[in-house]
Write a protein that holds these residues in place. Structure first.
Motif, PDB file in Angstrom:
ATOM      1  N   ALA A 146     -83.543 -14.038-116.337  1.00  0.00           N
ATOM      2  CA  ALA A 146     -82.913 -12.671-116.669  1.00  0.00           C
ATOM      3  C   ALA A 146     -81.579 -12.369-116.261  1.00  0.00           C
ATOM      4  N   LEU A 168     -88.536  -3.184-123.208  1.00  0.00           N
ATOM      5  CA  LEU A 168     -88.396  -3.060-121.770  1.00  0.00           C
ATOM      6  C   LEU A 168     -89.219  -1.979-120.995  1.00  0.00           C
ATOM      7  N   ASP A 186     -80.502  -7.071-116.760  1.00  0.00           N
ATOM      8  CA  ASP A 186     -81.841  -6.993-117.132  1.00  0.00           C
ATOM      9  C   ASP A 186     -82.671  -6.527-116.032  1.00  0.00           C
TER      10      ASP A 186
END
Length: 293
Positions: A108, A23, A112
């Motif tokens: 996503a 991430l 997210d």
């Protein structure tokens, strides 16, 4: 609200924790696509960078006069510098279960996208010398790249979340800025209360409503079972298509209410879809932070 077994919470936490390095890399890559000019605040004050000359006013001391510039005119001028005191930006990323939704397994989730945008914005702000943190006690505002790790850990904190979230306005610094990321599909009065408390402290910022394209298009027809992500709400219908117009009208009303609330509070509002480019949302967000100065 349904109860979640401890083993399930641990599994979710471990899964999220394993994804954090990826991430961060994704957020830094996204932030790198935003070309930054000089990160100036364009306010007069203490700093090192020259901003502008202005005519001297009554009360300005002789030490403030720029005599070299004044010698070229019949007026006295003061050399103003750009205000460079670091500002504080507090971020709330909704961790409610509703943000775990995605209408397509290849797309996503809303959570997210919210985390990606929040972290990429933090990268940009920290590069500009800002203090960035999460609302509440998860990650107090700090400057410097090391703060990214605290933000990641704060986002990884997994609790038995409700279906829909309420903005956390705890520990907001007076006259600072804030960004709230959510789908804002819960009780709108709670959002109004939170934004009112923030505004009372002189906080300005942005509401970022993140929705899945399926929530905007309502592509359902025939027999359909609608259930909240936590299972606390459930509705079954044989003719889902008959609900489309009413649903879209209610959604439009919700978005208009949020936009009106933001405008009345001196905030900015953006509705972003997970099917859209994250870069466009980040550019808008960074500009909104600049406009909020």
């Amino acid at each position: 609200m349904t109860q979640t077994a401890p083993i399930d919470l641990q599994s979710r936490a471990e899964s999220l924790g394993a994804s954090l390095p990826a991430l961060l890399a994704q957020a830094e890559h996204l932030a790198a696509t935003v070309i930054l000019g000089d990160h100036g605040r364009r306010r007069a004050g203490m700093g090192d960078e020259f901003w502008q000359y202005r005519p001297a006013h009554a009360g300005d001391s002789a030490a403030q006069i720029d005599w070299r510039r004044s010698a070229r005119s019949d007026q006295h001028f003061v050399r103003e510098r750009e205000w460079q005191a670091a500002q504080t930006v507090s971020i709330w990323v909704d961790q409610a279960r509703s943000l775990q939704f995605s209408g397509d397994s290849a797309r996503a989730t809303k959570a997210d996208r919210a985390q990606l945008l929040a972290l990429a914005l933090s990268v940009l702000l920290l590069r500009g010398g800002e203090r960035v943190g999460l609302t509440g006690d998860a990650a107090r505002p700090r400057a410097g790249r090391a703060q990214l790790l605290h933000l990641l850990q704060g986002m990884a904190a997994t609790t038995d979340s409700p279906d829909y979230g309420t903005p956390n306005v705890g520990n907001l610094t007076s006259h600072s800025r804030a960004v709230f990321f959510s789908d804002f599909l819960g009780d709108p009065e709670q959002v109004e209360t939170a934004l009112g408390l923030a505004s009372d402290r002189g906080v300005q910022g942005a509401l970022v409503q993140i929705l899945d394209p399926a929530e905007e298009e309502f592509p359902f027809d025939g027999r359909t079972i609608f259930e909240s992500m936590g299972g606390s709400l459930r509705h079954e219908t044989l003719r889902a298509g008959d609900l489309r117009t009413r649903y879209l009208d209610r959604l439009a009303e919700r978005k208009a209410r949020l936009e009106t609330l933001a405008r009345a509070s001196g905030w900015h509002y953006l509705c972003h879809h997970t099917g859209q480019s994250a870069q466009s949302a980040l550019l808008w967000l960074f500009a909104a932070m600049e406009r909020g100065r």
